[in-house]
Design an enzyme around this catalytic site. Structure first.
Site, mmCIF file in Angstrom:
data_model
loop_
_atom_site.group_PDB
_atom_site.id
_atom_site.type_symbol
_atom_site.label_atom_id
_atom_site.label_comp_id
_atom_site.label_asym_id
_atom_site.label_seq_id
_atom_site.Cartn_x
_atom_site.Cartn_y
_atom_site.Cartn_z
ATOM 1 N N LYS A 176 4.291 0.244 8.203
ATOM 2 C CA LYS A 176 4.162 1.535 7.519
ATOM 3 C C LYS A 176 5.416 2.369 7.785
ATOM 4 C CE LYS A 176 0.359 4.305 7.805
ATOM 5 N NZ LYS A 176 -0.511 5.334 8.417
ATOM 6 N N ASP A 236 -10.627 11.548 10.006
ATOM 7 C CA ASP A 236 -10.393 11.050 8.642
ATOM 8 C C ASP A 236 -11.099 9.711 8.414
ATOM 9 O OD1 ASP A 236 -9.456 11.478 6.085
ATOM 10 O OD2 ASP A 236 -7.449 10.693 6.459
ATOM 11 N N GLY A 257 3.345 7.695 3.620
ATOM 12 C CA GLY A 257 4.397 6.701 3.431
ATOM 13 C C GLY A 257 3.911 5.416 2.796
ATOM 14 N N SER A 258 4.838 4.459 2.698
ATOM 15 C CA SER A 258 4.544 3.170 2.064
ATOM 16 C C SER A 258 4.292 2.101 3.119
ATOM 17 C CB SER A 258 5.733 2.741 1.202
ATOM 18 O OG SER A 258 6.046 3.757 0.271
ATOM 19 N N VAL A 259 3.472 1.105 2.748
ATOM 20 C CA VAL A 259 3.144 0.004 3.664
ATOM 21 C C VAL A 259 3.647 -1.304 3.058
ATOM 22 C CG1 VAL A 259 1.310 -1.164 4.946
ATOM 23 C CG2 VAL A 259 1.069 1.264 4.372
ATOM 24 N N GLY A 307 0.811 -1.220 0.000
ATOM 25 C CA GLY A 307 0.000 0.000 0.000
ATOM 26 C C GLY A 307 0.837 1.259 0.000
ATOM 27 N N GLN A 308 0.167 2.358 -0.360
ATOM 28 C CA GLN A 308 0.834 3.662 -0.380
ATOM 29 C C GLN A 308 -0.175 4.687 0.127
ATOM 30 O OE1 GLN A 308 4.091 4.525 -1.562
ATOM 31 N NE2 GLN A 308 3.589 6.504 -0.665
ATOM 32 N N GLY A 309 0.221 5.458 1.131
ATOM 33 C CA GLY A 309 -0.667 6.496 1.658
ATOM 34 C C GLY A 309 0.005 7.849 1.579
ATOM 35 N N GLY A 310 -0.696 8.853 2.088
ATOM 36 C CA GLY A 310 -0.156 10.212 2.044
ATOM 37 C C GLY A 310 1.106 10.372 2.871
#
Length: 315
Positions: free
Chosen positions: A52, A151, A36-38, A31-34
Site C-alpha cells: 500500500k 472503521d 492510497g493505492s495497493v 486496490g484503491q483506498g482513501g
C-alpha cells in the site's frame, strides 16, 4: 521521531528502491483506498504481499504511524499481518500479507447468486462473523494496550485462501490503556452507516470500545441480509432502516438472504447471527464470541431497534 523511538526489527523497514522491487515497479494494481493505492508484490523468498503506497497521509503521517504502531507488533489469526514498511522522505509504504480473496464486501453485496449459494453458506457466514469477533476481542482485550479500530466494515475485512477473515486498515485506530474505558476524540472517525451515534453527538454517551461493537453489529446485519445499511444511491433510504427490517424478519420467523435450499439448522445459524447483531446494549466482544459459539436456544431476543434523529441505532 516515531521511527527512532520504535527502534525494533519487526516489521522490517525497507528502502523505497526495495519497495519498488517488491511491488514489481507497481505494475499490478489490486486496490484503491482513501489513503492510497495497493499493488500486488512478492518478497525475495517468493511470498506474495500487498504493497500500500500512502498518497494522502493526513497531518504528520498519522495514518502511517497508526498502522505501524497498532499492527506492527501484534499477531493474531484474524488480523492482517504487517510484514514491513518504508518511510523515505515523502514516500511511505506499508507491506502486508497478501489476501487472495479480497474483501468481504465483494461477496456479501454480490449480484452473482452463486456466491451466496456456494461460498457464503450459513456455516461460513457464522465462521466469518466469529473470526472477526475473535480478532476484535484480541484488539480490545488481548494486547498490552487496547486498540480501538473505528472503521470496522466489510471493505476492511480481508479473506485468505480459505476464506478466513482478517481485520485490516488501522489508519483510524486509536491506542489507549486497557483500564481506560472512555476515549476522547476531536472529531468523528469512520465510515457512514457504521459510525456509532456517540461519535456524532455526546448526547448518546461516551466513546469507548462499544463504538467498534456497534460497527460489528451493522456489518453482521449486512452479512445476513446481503443489503447495505446505508446506500446514498437509494433515494428512499430513510424508509428502510436495516436493523428494524431484520428485526421484523426475525420476530415473524421470515427468512433472510439464504440459498434456495436451506436446512432448518442453517436457518437457525442465520437467525443466531441476526439476534447477536441486533443487541443494542453492545456487549463486549468476549460476550459476542460466547453468543456466537453457544446455542440459539440460550439467546434472548433483543428489544426492537429504532431510529434516532441521526438515523442511527440507539446504543
Amino acid at each position: 521521531m516515531f521511527l527512532r523511538t520504535y527502534g525494533i526489527s519487526q516489521p522490517t523497514r525497507y528502502t523505497f528502491s526495495e519497495v519498488k522491487k517488491i511491488a514489481r515497479r507497481f505494475k499490478e494494481k489490486i486496490g484503491q483506498g482513501g489513503y492510497g493505492s495497493v499493488y500486488r508484490g512478492e518478497l525475495q523468498n517468493r511470498v506474495p504481499v500487498a504493497v500500500k503506497m500512502l498518497e494522502n497521509s493526513r497531518g504528520e503521517g498519522e495514518v502511517f504511524i497508526n498502522e505501524v504502531a497498532t499492527i506492527g507488533l501484534i499477531h493474531h489469526a484474524n488480523i492482517v499481518r504487517l510484514v514491513g514498511f518504508c518511510s523515505e522522505g515523502t514516500r511511505r509504504a506499508l507491506i502486508y500479507e497478501f489476501m487472495p480473496n479480497e474483501s468481504l464486501e465483494k461477496y456479501i453485496f454480490s449480484h452473482n447468486p452463486n456466491i451466496f449459494q456456494h461460498l457464503l453458506v450459513p456455516q461460513k457466514l457464522l465462521d466469518i462473523a466469529l473470526g472477526i469477533a475473535r480478532g476484535m476481542e484480541y484488539l480490545h482485550q488481548g494486547c498490552n494496550q487496547r486498540i480501538l479500530h473505528f472503521d470496522i466494515k466489510p471493505h476492511n475485512i480481508l479473506l485468505d485462501y480459505n476464506f478466513n477473515p482478517k481485520i485490516s486498515d488501522f489508519g483510524l485506530a486509536k491506542l489507549c490503556p486497557r483500564d481506560q474505558s472512555i476515549v476522547t476524540l476531536t472529531a468523528a472517525r469512520g465510515t457512514m452507516g457504521y459510525i456509532a451515534p456517540e461519535l456524532y453527538s455526546r448526547n448518546f454517551g461516551e466513546i469507548s470500545y462499544k463504538s467498534d461493537v456497534y460497527s460489528f453489529g451493522m456489518l453482521v446485519l449486512e452479512m445476513v441480509s446481503g443489503r447495505r445499511n446505508s446506500d446514498p444511491s437509494i433515494e428512499s433510504q430513510n424508509k428502510v432502516y436495516l436493523p428494524e427490517w431484520i428485526y421484523e424478519k426475525v420476530i415473524n420467523d421470515h427468512e433472510l438472504a439464504l440459498p434456495a435450499e436451506t436446512t432448518e439448522e442453517e436457518k437457525e445459524k442465520v437467525r443466531q447471527l441476526a439476534i447477536v447483531a441486533l443487541w443494542r446494549n453492545r456487549p463486549s466482544m468476549t460476550k459476542v464470541v460466547n453468543m456466537l459459539t453457544g446455542s440459539l436456544q440460550n439467546l434472548q431476543m433483543p428489544p426492537k431497534p429504532y431510529v434516532t434523529s441521526e438515523n442511527q441505532l440507539m446504543p
